[in-house]
Structures are given as C-alpha cells and as structure tokens.
Design a protein around this motif. Structure first.
Motif, PDB file in Angstrom:
ATOM      1  N   LYS A 147       0.816  -1.219   0.000  1.00 35.32           N
ATOM      2  CA  LYS A 147       0.000   0.000   0.000  1.00 35.32           C
ATOM      3  C   LYS A 147       0.847   1.266   0.000  1.00 35.32           C
ATOM      4  CE  LYS A 147      -3.977  -0.017   2.073  1.00 35.32           C
ATOM      5  NZ  LYS A 147      -5.086  -0.098   3.052  1.00 35.32           N
ATOM      6  N   GLU A 163      -0.891  -5.162   2.532  1.00 38.37           N
ATOM      7  CA  GLU A 163      -2.153  -5.794   2.914  1.00 38.37           C
ATOM      8  C   GLU A 163      -1.921  -7.156   3.557  1.00 38.37           C
ATOM      9  OE1 GLU A 163      -4.862  -5.680  -0.416  1.00 38.37           O
ATOM     10  OE2 GLU A 163      -4.853  -3.481  -0.443  1.00 38.37           O
ATOM     11  N   THR A 186      -5.221  -4.828   8.429  1.00 39.28           N
ATOM     12  CA  THR A 186      -4.383  -4.149   7.441  1.00 39.28           C
ATOM     13  C   THR A 186      -4.078  -2.726   7.881  1.00 39.28           C
ATOM     14  OG1 THR A 186      -5.335  -5.472   5.679  1.00 39.28           O
ATOM     15  CG2 THR A 186      -4.239  -3.461   5.012  1.00 39.28           C
ATOM     16  N   SER A 188      -3.767   1.021   7.314  1.00 36.89           N
ATOM     17  CA  SER A 188      -4.452   1.879   6.336  1.00 36.89           C
ATOM     18  C   SER A 188      -3.573   3.016   5.835  1.00 36.89           C
ATOM     19  CB  SER A 188      -5.753   2.428   6.928  1.00 36.89           C
ATOM     20  OG  SER A 188      -5.536   3.023   8.191  1.00 36.89           O
ATOM     21  N   SER A 189      -2.594   3.436   6.645  1.00 35.32           N
ATOM     22  CA  SER A 189      -1.707   4.506   6.169  1.00 35.32           C
ATOM     23  C   SER A 189      -0.405   4.503   6.958  1.00 35.32           C
ATOM     24  CB  SER A 189      -2.376   5.876   6.291  1.00 35.32           C
ATOM     25  OG  SER A 189      -2.365   6.317   7.641  1.00 35.32           O
ATOM     26  N   TYR A 203      -4.363   1.947  11.697  1.00 33.89           N
ATOM     27  CA  TYR A 203      -5.006   0.658  11.394  1.00 33.89           C
ATOM     28  C   TYR A 203      -6.260   0.563  12.264  1.00 33.89           C
ATOM     29  CZ  TYR A 203      -2.439  -0.686  15.631  1.00 33.89           C
ATOM     30  OH  TYR A 203      -1.927  -0.733  16.908  1.00 33.89           O
ATOM     31  N   SER A 226     -13.222   4.409  12.466  1.00 27.44           N
ATOM     32  CA  SER A 226     -12.147   3.795  11.697  1.00 27.44           C
ATOM     33  C   SER A 226     -11.366   4.898  10.982  1.00 27.44           C
ATOM     34  CB  SER A 226     -12.755   2.834  10.680  1.00 27.44           C
ATOM     35  OG  SER A 226     -11.754   2.149   9.989  1.00 27.44           O
ATOM     36  N   ASN A 228      -8.391   6.322   8.352  1.00 29.92           N
ATOM     37  CA  ASN A 228      -7.705   5.995   7.100  1.00 29.92           C
ATOM     38  C   ASN A 228      -6.349   6.664   6.957  1.00 29.92           C
ATOM     39  OD1 ASN A 228      -9.904   4.445   6.189  1.00 29.92           O
ATOM     40  ND2 ASN A 228     -10.951   6.284   5.465  1.00 29.92           N
ATOM     41  N   SER A 229      -6.108   7.746   7.725  1.00 33.90           N
ATOM     42  CA  SER A 229      -4.861   8.495   7.556  1.00 33.90           C
ATOM     43  C   SER A 229      -4.642   9.390   8.763  1.00 33.90           C
ATOM     44  CB  SER A 229      -4.960   9.353   6.281  1.00 33.90           C
ATOM     45  OG  SER A 229      -3.760  10.042   6.030  1.00 33.90           O
ATOM     46  N   GLY A 243     -11.128   9.726   8.783  1.00 37.61           N
ATOM     47  CA  GLY A 243     -11.553   8.375   8.457  1.00 37.61           C
ATOM     48  C   GLY A 243     -12.982   8.268   7.982  1.00 37.61           C
ATOM     49  N   HIS A 270      -9.894  10.029   3.089  1.00 37.35           N
ATOM     50  CA  HIS A 270      -8.912   9.020   2.698  1.00 37.35           C
ATOM     51  C   HIS A 270      -7.480   9.398   3.047  1.00 37.35           C
ATOM     52  CE1 HIS A 270     -11.850   6.590   0.724  1.00 37.35           C
ATOM     53  NE2 HIS A 270     -12.149   7.489  -0.184  1.00 37.35           N
TER      54      HIS A 270
END
Length: 329
Positions: A147, A163, A186, A188-189, A203, A226, A228-229, A243, A270
């Motif tokens: 990723k 991943e 996984t 995520s960033s 994560y 959740s 994402n970054s 997120g 994202h």
C-alpha cells in the motif's frame, strides 16, 4: 468567542481523492499534489489551494502521488500498471515506468535521483532515474499488495506497508528485511517524519507512533471511528486524523487528548497531511474534494483573514472570521 474553523474547498476532481503530498518549502512557496480515481493528478499552490495544473497521461485511477523536495519533479502511481515521473514546472511527462500490476505508491530519494514504487504485485522496486532504460532493483518479500513504500534513515532504508498486515523495514544495500511489525488488521496509512525518525501508522481505529529506526512503539490512541490516515505536525505539537465518519480529528501529541473535531467532507476522509510549515493541513475525501484546514484557527494566513470585532460594522458583527470558501480548478 471561539473562532470557527472554515476550511478552503479545492474542487476540480471528479472522483474520490485517495492520496496527497506536499513539497518542501521552495523560493516560490510550497506545493500540493493530489491523486484521484479520475486519473488526473493535480498540482496546487499549497498555502491557498489554487490550481496550477493537471498531469494528463494516465489511463486509470491514480492511487499515489508525490513531489520531490523542491517541487521540480512529481511522480504518480496508477491502476494502468504504470508509475510516471513528471516535470512539475512544465507539466510534461518525463518517464513511464511499466509494472506488472496496479501501482499504489511512489517516493523519491532526497536527491530525486531514485524512485521507490510498490503495488499489487507485492514487489518493491527502485528505479535509477538517470538510467531509465536500466531494469529496476526488485525487492520481494511481501505476500500481499503493497500500500505504501517510503525511504527512511537518509535513504539507506525502506519502510513498506502491505495488505499482508505487516510493515517491514528494509536495508537498501542488502535488500534484506531488518525488522517486521505485524498487526491484526491491514495498515491503512503510514507517514514517515525524518525529523525525530517517527513513523505514524493507522489501522482500524488506532493511530500509532513508532520509532522509525528501531520500530519500537512510542504511543497509540484510539479514535471514535475507523481511521484511514493521520499526520503529525512538523513541530510534533499536534496530530490530525481522518476516516470513515467524514470528520477530521486533532489531538495533542503530548497528552494524546482529542482537542477538536470538524466535519467538512461529505464522504470518508482518505488522506490527511500537514503542510511543511505546519500552518495548515490538507484532507482528501471520497467526496472528490480536497480541503485545507488551519492549524491555528483565526490566524491571517494564505486566503484566510482574521477580522477583529472592532473592524466590523454592526451588520457584520457575527462574522468574526472570513475566508474565500471555494477554489475552482
């Protein structure tokens, strides 16, 4: 009365914005590049969000984008099985680097001479940009799609997130794994800060900070949604995260307390990154926009202008803070 955060909205993309990156500070200011599923990465003035140009040439979604330190070169990673290197001043395509699968990540060395790529074929590749016809160095090892892949430790090592639920630290010269971090889900960033050698990882709902050289855990915090970054302020006072709940969260890095949260996007966030001067952070979203947010709300900076109550007429007494809200591409 508290100032209200008024983000600047940068429109122009037609699909979700999935990655963004700032240049360093140059004699012309600093710059921002965005990767989007519309296949048309865009370059903007970093402090205002003003559109400078669009890099045209990819035939699929662009998953990753980066600028070199002085903003003279850009690189993009795309679903058309290529990474491309661009002249960021003229907008011309310089190189197309063919891959065997979707490319997700691109990262320049500090001297801009080498490009690191990673993607769905699980292989890290190092391209010598002065010898574009030469085959890249290939580093196998991950068992699922990569990723993110970043240079670290003065470009002597590489960090990769996959991943396969691992982050791996590699030695550049031996191309061997030095250390592996394993997670239950996984990652995520991943953001790397050379100053202080800090690795910022997200994560699930967790934002975690690691020493980038030893991969020892420094601290973690769990967000309400959740994530994402996440991005750490250059002076390490704060960090921000975004997120799945459309919000941007700002935390105190010392105490790990949540300071603020803002909703400005109309879809999941994202990607989020602080500018190199730390005055703002940029977010990219499923809603197709980038938004620029002030670190210190109410400060006159870029397109934001602080208006004090005594400078306003009675009819404007509610409006303590003005900005130009939308920048069209």
């Amino acid at each position: 009365m508290a100032m209200r955060q008024t983000p600047l909205t940068c429109s122009g993309h037609t699909r979700p914005v999935v990655d963004l990156a700032f240049s360093g500070i140059t004699p012309y200011g600093y710059f921002l590049i965005s990767a989007c599923k519309d296949g048309k990465p865009m370059l903007r003035q970093g402090d205002t969000g003003d559109w400078i140009g669009t890099f045209l040439g990819h035939k699929g979604a662009v998953w990753g984008a980066t600028l070199n330190t002085d903003a003279t070169k850009a690189a993009t990673a795309a679903a058309d099985f290529t990474a491309k290197v661009w002249d960021a001043v003229s907008g011309d395509e310089v190189l197309t680097l063919a891959h065997k699968h979707i490319v997700k990540s691109v990262n320049f060395t500090q001297d801009s001479n080498c490009l690191l790529t990673g993607g769905n074929d699980k292989m890290l590749r190092i391209y010598d940009l002065s010898k574009p016809e030469a085959a890249p160095q290939e580093i196998p090892g991950h068992t699922s799609a990569i990723k993110k892949a970043l240079w670290c430790n003065d470009d002597t090592q590489i960090l990769s997130a996959s991943e396969d639920k691992t982050i791996r630290l590699w030695d550049r010269s031996s191309m061997e794994v030095v250390k592996t971090l394993s997670f239950d889900t996984t990652v995520s960033s991943m953001e790397y800060m050379a100053d202080g050698e800090i690795l910022v990882i997200t994560y699930g709902k967790t934002i975690a900070f690691y020493n980038a050289l030893s991969l020892d855990l420094i601290k973690t915090v769990d967000a309400p949604a959740s994530i994402n970054s996440a991005s750490l302020h250059p002076e390490k006072d704060f960090f921000v995260a975004g997120g799945d709940d459309f919000k941007l969260y700002k935390y105190d890095y010392g105490t790990m307390e949540e300071l603020e949260s803002y909703k400005g996007h109309f879809g999941p966030v994202h990607c989020v990154r602080f500018s190199p001067d730390g005055e703002l952070y940029a977010s990219g979203s499923e809603d197709g926009t980038l938004r620029l947010w002030q670190t210190a709300v109410g400060k006159t900076y870029g397109l934001w202008k602080c208006v004090l109550p005594e400078d306003l007429g009675a009819e404007n007494s509610e409006q303590l803070y003005t900005s130009i809200p939308e920048i069209k591409a």
